[in-house]
Design a protein around this motif. Structure first.
Motif, PDB file in Angstrom:
ATOM      1  N   GLU A  45      33.671  43.184  33.581  1.00 24.50           N
ATOM      2  CA  GLU A  45      34.343  43.570  32.335  1.00 24.50           C
ATOM      3  C   GLU A  45      34.040  45.027  31.985  1.00 24.50           C
ATOM      4  O   GLU A  45      34.907  45.753  31.492  1.00 24.50           O
ATOM      5  CB  GLU A  45      33.893  42.642  31.210  1.00 24.50           C
ATOM      6  CG  GLU A  45      34.660  42.861  29.912  1.00 24.50           C
ATOM      7  CD  GLU A  45      34.228  41.926  28.800  1.00 24.50           C
ATOM      8  OE1 GLU A  45      34.501  42.242  27.628  1.00 24.50           O
ATOM      9  OE2 GLU A  45      33.627  40.875  29.095  1.00 24.50           O
ATOM     10  N   THR A  53      36.211  47.139  34.153  1.00 20.91           N
ATOM     11  CA  THR A  53      37.590  47.099  33.650  1.00 20.91           C
ATOM     12  C   THR A  53      37.756  47.991  32.427  1.00 20.91           C
ATOM     13  O   THR A  53      38.755  48.717  32.297  1.00 20.91           O
ATOM     14  CB  THR A  53      37.969  45.643  33.288  1.00 20.91           C
ATOM     15  OG1 THR A  53      37.825  44.824  34.449  1.00 20.91           O
ATOM     16  CG2 THR A  53      39.398  45.552  32.784  1.00 20.91           C
ATOM     17  N   GLU A 110      40.249  51.253  31.651  1.00 20.97           N
ATOM     18  CA  GLU A 110      41.126  51.304  30.480  1.00 20.97           C
ATOM     19  C   GLU A 110      40.885  52.572  29.666  1.00 20.97           C
ATOM     20  O   GLU A 110      41.828  53.230  29.225  1.00 20.97           O
ATOM     21  CB  GLU A 110      40.890  50.068  29.607  1.00 20.97           C
ATOM     22  CG  GLU A 110      41.419  48.788  30.228  1.00 20.97           C
ATOM     23  CD  GLU A 110      40.994  47.535  29.466  1.00 20.97           C
ATOM     24  OE1 GLU A 110      40.160  47.671  28.535  1.00 20.97           O
ATOM     25  OE2 GLU A 110      41.477  46.435  29.803  1.00 20.97           O
ATOM     26  N   LEU A 152      39.779  45.892  41.958  1.00 15.97           N
ATOM     27  CA  LEU A 152      39.070  44.609  41.894  1.00 15.97           C
ATOM     28  C   LEU A 152      39.725  43.574  42.809  1.00 15.97           C
ATOM     29  O   LEU A 152      39.035  42.770  43.454  1.00 15.97           O
ATOM     30  CB  LEU A 152      39.022  44.103  40.454  1.00 15.97           C
ATOM     31  CG  LEU A 152      38.142  44.923  39.498  1.00 15.97           C
ATOM     32  CD1 LEU A 152      38.285  44.417  38.060  1.00 15.97           C
ATOM     33  CD2 LEU A 152      36.682  44.874  39.915  1.00 15.97           C
ATOM     34  N   ASP A 153      41.060  43.608  42.893  1.00 19.61           N
ATOM     35  CA  ASP A 153      41.762  42.685  43.807  1.00 19.61           C
ATOM     36  C   ASP A 153      41.404  42.979  45.257  1.00 19.61           C
ATOM     37  O   ASP A 153      41.181  42.058  46.055  1.00 19.61           O
ATOM     38  CB  ASP A 153      43.282  42.800  43.606  1.00 19.61           C
ATOM     39  CG  ASP A 153      43.751  42.179  42.288  1.00 19.61           C
ATOM     40  OD1 ASP A 153      42.965  41.417  41.685  1.00 19.61           O
ATOM     41  OD2 ASP A 153      44.891  42.478  41.868  1.00 19.61           O
ATOM     42  N   LYS A 205      42.694  47.139  38.197  1.00 20.71           N
ATOM     43  CA  LYS A 205      43.049  45.797  38.665  1.00 20.71           C
ATOM     44  C   LYS A 205      43.233  45.793  40.179  1.00 20.71           C
ATOM     45  O   LYS A 205      42.780  44.872  40.878  1.00 20.71           O
ATOM     46  CB  LYS A 205      44.333  45.336  37.977  1.00 20.71           C
ATOM     47  CG  LYS A 205      44.712  43.896  38.308  1.00 20.71           C
ATOM     48  CD  LYS A 205      45.965  43.458  37.573  1.00 20.71           C
ATOM     49  CE  LYS A 205      46.282  41.985  37.863  1.00 20.71           C
ATOM     50  NZ  LYS A 205      46.361  41.681  39.293  1.00 20.71           N
ATOM     51  N   PRO A 217      44.419  51.366  33.838  1.00 20.22           N
ATOM     52  CA  PRO A 217      44.140  49.929  33.954  1.00 20.22           C
ATOM     53  C   PRO A 217      44.692  49.306  35.237  1.00 20.22           C
ATOM     54  O   PRO A 217      44.076  48.412  35.820  1.00 20.22           O
ATOM     55  CB  PRO A 217      44.808  49.333  32.710  1.00 20.22           C
ATOM     56  CG  PRO A 217      45.824  50.352  32.283  1.00 20.22           C
ATOM     57  CD  PRO A 217      45.255  51.671  32.658  1.00 20.22           C
ATOM     58  N   ASP A 218      45.873  49.762  35.682  1.00 20.40           N
ATOM     59  CA  ASP A 218      46.468  49.196  36.902  1.00 20.40           C
ATOM     60  C   ASP A 218      45.626  49.519  38.127  1.00 20.40           C
ATOM     61  O   ASP A 218      45.467  48.678  39.020  1.00 20.40           O
ATOM     62  CB  ASP A 218      47.896  49.733  37.095  1.00 20.40           C
ATOM     63  CG  ASP A 218      48.853  49.213  36.024  1.00 20.40           C
ATOM     64  OD1 ASP A 218      48.504  48.186  35.393  1.00 20.40           O
ATOM     65  OD2 ASP A 218      49.909  49.826  35.818  1.00 20.40           O
TER      66      ASP A 218
END
Length: 573
Positions: A449, A452, A456, A468-469, A465, A461-462
């Protein structure tokens, strides 16, 4: 140190038997005792009282720092601590520090000495209960009686302690069963250990049964909380929440129930409720720095930066001279102050941190990162970038030093450095740091978190993500290769693949899986000292990440069992 196993076995209270009482009195004379009191005359008086009882191996400590030093170099059978200690701390807080840092064994008798007026408060706030209390004034005979009672109880439970310290948790459970069958006076103590051990091993349903059994005969807060924990871990969050709320109502001073309730609130996405519950407990136990830190962490995630600032400030104040103090506490407060836009206060904390941790490279790194983020906030990107360059260079030294000393590098600090990199236009360096932290801590939702939130804050933010993926896919792919080799019967190939994975991504999952694969291989092919040392190192590193993890406990259990089958004495981890 005397061996309590020399005491004869008894099924009733030792104080009801003259022969047993004599044996216990004689064993007391061989105990090593530490007296903790800020007043030298009080220590001398207690030393004379112990001398009258035949106890001669007596050490003294006037403050908490001296206690920490002494317990690191001596193993004490008994610690007698005054409730009121130095720097606003107390004997209860000291006990929690010693247990939390594993500086004293479970077999050590810990007694708190207090005035009658303070006794109620001491007992009310005792989450990690001492073995007994002595209310001033007391006689040598009263001291002897309390010590004998506590020593005998430790004697009855000693096999449980020994197996826990060895990491042989299944054998510890068997020891619990023997006490339950043979020593009815201490049945509930053994049931508590058994329930907690089953939970540690991930045997949730069995732990639940144990705690339900206790509640059938005796309604006690710890049994309700044990049951609540088992329910939470099998996903029954509503039931767990109800039980914890019952405990906070029925036993409002059982403060660990509030911590648990906060964790359930957070798991259900109720961050505000979690913060309120933790704050209530923190107000009742202002000296408990672990809880104050939890309040700060939860408030920061909740973006209540004023509450986070207050909590982190209390942690720093309370932990001066404590074994629980951490560079992260200063870094946490500095980060929150930057979030609030108060760069002056943030710099002040960074200066204080450098002074308190003079010569510590992590503290120097944290100060550079703080200053860089302050400069970026003030619109001085060039100056901020220059400090980031210095910080990146220092980070390499910190990692090497941490590896040499077995001192883990702060993951929060690494995320803050990545934040400073992104803020100053060094996206590639930031990406590299974030990828490594995410891979090594993919099972820690709070760190994920934190990562993340940085993406942000820096307007991407993209990208966060996507990173992390990618990390999750990498972990799954690496793990599957090792698992597939094992399923195909290629244990050696599986071990080599998992070693590569653990070296590349030393997260808890790979460290545990690799250690277990090595122990399994040696169980079948024979003991290999070099390979065993590597597996133990992985296990120690996993334990540093999460000592209470059922996965770590399971790996420790396997290590002990395999070592025993090969006639090897396992190390105490």
């Amino acid at each position: 140190m005397t061996n309590s196993s020399n005491l004869p076995e008894m099924s009733n209270s030792p104080l009801d038997n003259d022969e047993m009482l004599l044996v216990l009195q004689q064993s007391l004379t061989k105990k090593r005792v530490l007296i903790v009191d800020r007043h030298s005359p009080a220590r001398d008086s207690l030393r004379l009282m112990l001398g009258a009882l035949g106890v001669t191996a007596v050490h003294g400590a006037g403050n908490s720092a001296e206690v920490i030093r002494q317990v690191k170099s001596n193993r004490f059978d008994v610690i007698l601590s005054d409730f009121v200690l130095d720097d606003g701390r107390d004997g209860q807080q000291l006990l929690e520090e010693l247990r939390h840092a594993h500086l004293i064994p479970l077999s050590t008798v810990y007694l708190i000495i207090t005035s009658e007026r303070g006794y109620t408060n001491v007992v009310a706030l005792a989450e990690l209960a001492p073995d007994d209390y002595l209310i001033k004034p007391f006689t040598a005979e009263q001291l002897q009686a309390r010590l004998i009672k506590a020593i005998y109880k430790k004697h009855v439970l000693r096999k449980i302690y020994e197996q826990i310290e060895r990491g042989a948790l299944q054998e510890a459970i068997a020891a619990c069963d023997r006490v339950i069958q043979q020593q009815p006076l201490y049945m509930y103590d053994a049931l508590r250990f058994k329930g907690e051990l089953l939970h540690t091993l991930g045997r949730t349903h069995e732990a639940e049964e144990v705690f339900r059994r206790v509640l059938e005969g005796r309604v006690v807060p710890w049994a309700k909380m044990g049951l609540a924990t088992a329910l939470r871990d099998r996903g029954a969050l509503d039931e767990a929440e109800q039980l914890a709320e019952q405990v906070t109502t029925e036993a409002p001073n059982y403060l660990s129930a509030y911590d648990f309730l906060a964790s359930v609130h957070e798991a259900k996405g109720k961050l505000q409720a979690a913060q309120q519950v933790l704050q209530k407990a923190a107000d009742a136990s202002p000296h408990n720095t672990l809880r104050q830190r939890l309040v700060g962490d939860t408030a920061a995630r909740n973006k209540d930066f004023l509450a986070a600032e207050k909590a982190y400030g209390k942690v720093i104040d309370r932990n001066r001279g404590s074994s629980l103090r951490s560079v992260d506490d200063f870094a946490n407060l500095s980060r929150v102050l930057v979030e609030r836009g108060d760069t002056t206060a943030s710099r002040k904390i960074a200066t204080e941190m450098k002074r308190e941790w003079r010569g510590d490279k992590q503290a120097e790194l944290a100060a550079l990162v703080t200053e860089s983020l302050c400069l970026d906030l003030e619109g001085a990107p060039e100056k901020a970038r220059a400090l980031v360059d210095q910080a990146l260079e220092l980070q390499q030294q910190v990692e090497v030093e941490g590896a040499d000393k077995g001192k883990p590098v702060s993951q929060r600090l690494a995320i803050d450095l990545a934040h400073a990199c992104y803020a100053s236009g060094k996206a590639e360096a930031g990406q590299k740091i974030m990828r490594q932290v995410a891979a090594e801590n993919h099972e820690d939702p709070h760190l994920i978190e934190h990562i993340t939130s940085v993406f942000e804050k820096t307007g991407q933010p993209d990208a966060g993500k996507a990173l992390l993926d990618q990390v999750n896919k990498q972990i799954i792919d690496l793990n599957n290769k090792g698992v597939l080799a094992a399923r195909n019967g290629d244990l050696e190939g599986s071990v080599q693949l998992l070693i590569q994975a653990a070296e590349q991504v030393p997260n808890l999952q790979f460290l545990v899986n690799t250690a277990k694969a090595i122990f399994t291989l040696m169980d079948q092919k024979g003991w290999d000292a070099e390979l065993a040392a590597r597996a133990v190192d992985y296990l120690v590193r996993a334990q540093r990440k999460d000592r209470k993890s059922p996965k770590v406990a399971s790996a420790r259990e396997l290590y002990v069992a395999v070592a025993k089958r090969h006639g090897i004495a396992p190390e105490l981890l």
